[in-house]
Design an enzyme around this catalytic site. Structure first.
Site, mmCIF file in Angstrom:
data_model
loop_
_atom_site.group_PDB
_atom_site.id
_atom_site.type_symbol
_atom_site.label_atom_id
_atom_site.label_comp_id
_atom_site.label_asym_id
_atom_site.label_seq_id
_atom_site.Cartn_x
_atom_site.Cartn_y
_atom_site.Cartn_z
ATOM 1 N N ASN A 105 -5.672 -5.838 9.664
ATOM 2 C CA ASN A 105 -6.856 -6.561 10.157
ATOM 3 C C ASN A 105 -6.447 -7.715 11.066
ATOM 4 O O ASN A 105 -7.092 -7.975 12.081
ATOM 5 C CB ASN A 105 -7.711 -7.067 8.993
ATOM 6 N N MET B 168 -4.360 -12.050 -1.394
ATOM 7 C CA MET B 168 -4.555 -11.579 -2.762
ATOM 8 C C MET B 168 -4.664 -12.705 -3.795
ATOM 9 O O MET B 168 -4.409 -12.501 -4.968
ATOM 10 C CB MET B 168 -3.420 -10.622 -3.154
ATOM 11 N N HIS C 95 -13.911 -7.213 2.785
ATOM 12 C CA HIS C 95 -13.687 -6.496 1.524
ATOM 13 C C HIS C 95 -14.057 -5.019 1.727
ATOM 14 O O HIS C 95 -15.080 -4.720 2.336
ATOM 15 C CB HIS C 95 -14.547 -7.118 0.419
HETATM 16 C C1 GRF Z 1 -8.298 -4.618 3.589
HETATM 17 O O1 GRF Z 1 -8.656 -3.342 3.135
HETATM 18 C C2 GRF Z 1 -9.327 -5.651 3.228
HETATM 19 O O2 GRF Z 1 -10.600 -5.123 3.127
HETATM 20 C C3 GRF Z 1 -8.867 -6.147 1.882
HETATM 21 O O3 GRF Z 1 -7.468 -6.108 1.949
HETATM 22 C C4 GRF Z 1 -7.057 -5.130 2.881
HETATM 23 C C5 GRF Z 1 -6.097 -5.769 3.832
HETATM 24 O O4 GRF Z 1 -5.471 -4.852 4.650
HETATM 25 N N1 GRF Z 1 -9.393 -7.455 1.622
HETATM 26 P P1 GRF Z 1 -4.558 -5.329 5.836
HETATM 27 O O5 GRF Z 1 -3.443 -6.196 5.272
HETATM 28 O O6 GRF Z 1 -5.407 -6.092 6.814
HETATM 29 O O7 GRF Z 1 -4.010 -4.073 6.448
#
Ligand code: GRF
Length: 198
Positions: free
Chosen positions: A16, A94, A113
């Site tokens: 992301n 996290m 999320h």
């Molecule tokens: C995503 O699926 C988001 O929705 C959740 O954690 C994941 C993060 O993925 N909160 P990334 O590290 O951005 O690939």
């Protein structure tokens, strides 16, 4: 338009974060990434920050598993303030944030999320949706408050669950949608905040 100064917090692969950086670079999102902070020393999200030349830092989280040590959270606030951050985007971070961060950045912390909240907060939301026999799930961008995956919803996108979906195939399709939605909403907030400050 004045560019909104953002900080990104993440613990993992950072896809992301990458999507946000790409949309900033292409000029679609009027933001400036000021810092990326991770509670995981070797998290790929820190490599992505380095690739894009964005200042980045590892924040040793302390003795708890799901939150930061209170003094560490105060330190995080200071790091973000020193970087001039106006909006904090959680991207796979996290740990649950508490008062230091929530007080320092009221309605200025957002999260993405992988479910249609309020359904399936918590870990591996796509697995929860599959196990519940849902036909549709998706992703949600929301303001962060003191509860887990809670807080005012800014936007949601649906993803259809296919009959032969595995947790992996479903999560991959949700992530494709996340990478569209999250930068788009950050772009909207950039416009909204810059109008408020005019
Ligand atoms: C995503 O699926 C988001 O929705 C959740 O954690 C994941 C993060 O993925 N909160 P990334 O590290 O951005 O690939």
């Amino acid at each position: 338009m004045k560019r909104l100064r953002i900080g990104i917090l993440g613990s993992g692969k950072g896809s992301n974060c990458l999507a946000i950086f790409e949309r900033i670079r292409s000029g679609d999102v009027a933001a400036e990434a000021r810092v990326v902070v991770s509670d995981v020393l070797d998290a790929p999200i820190l490599d992505i920050a380095r690739e894009f030349g964005v200042p980045n830092a590892y924040l040793p989280p302390g003795r708890f598993r799901t939150r930061l040590e209170p003094e560490t959270e105060e330190h995080l606030v200071q790091m973000l303030r020193d970087a001039g951050v106006e909006l904090v985007a959680l991207a796979g971070f996290m740990r649950v944030l508490h008062e230091p961060m929530l007080k320092a950045f009221p309605r200025r912390i957002i999260n993405i999320h992988p479910s249609l909240l309020p359904k399936f907060p918590g870990l591996e939301a796509w697995k929860q949706a599959l196990a519940a026999g849902e036909k549709v799930t998706g992703c949600t961008v929301h303001y962060v408050d003191e509860k887990i995956d809670h807080g005012q919803i800014l936007a949601q996108r649906e993803v259809t669950i296919l009959p032969h979906d595995t947790p992996e195939s479903l999560h991959a399709r949700i992530q494709v949608v996340e990478h569209e939605l999250y930068p788009a909403i950050i772009g909207e907030l950039c416009e909204r905040y810059s109008e408020e400050n005019r």
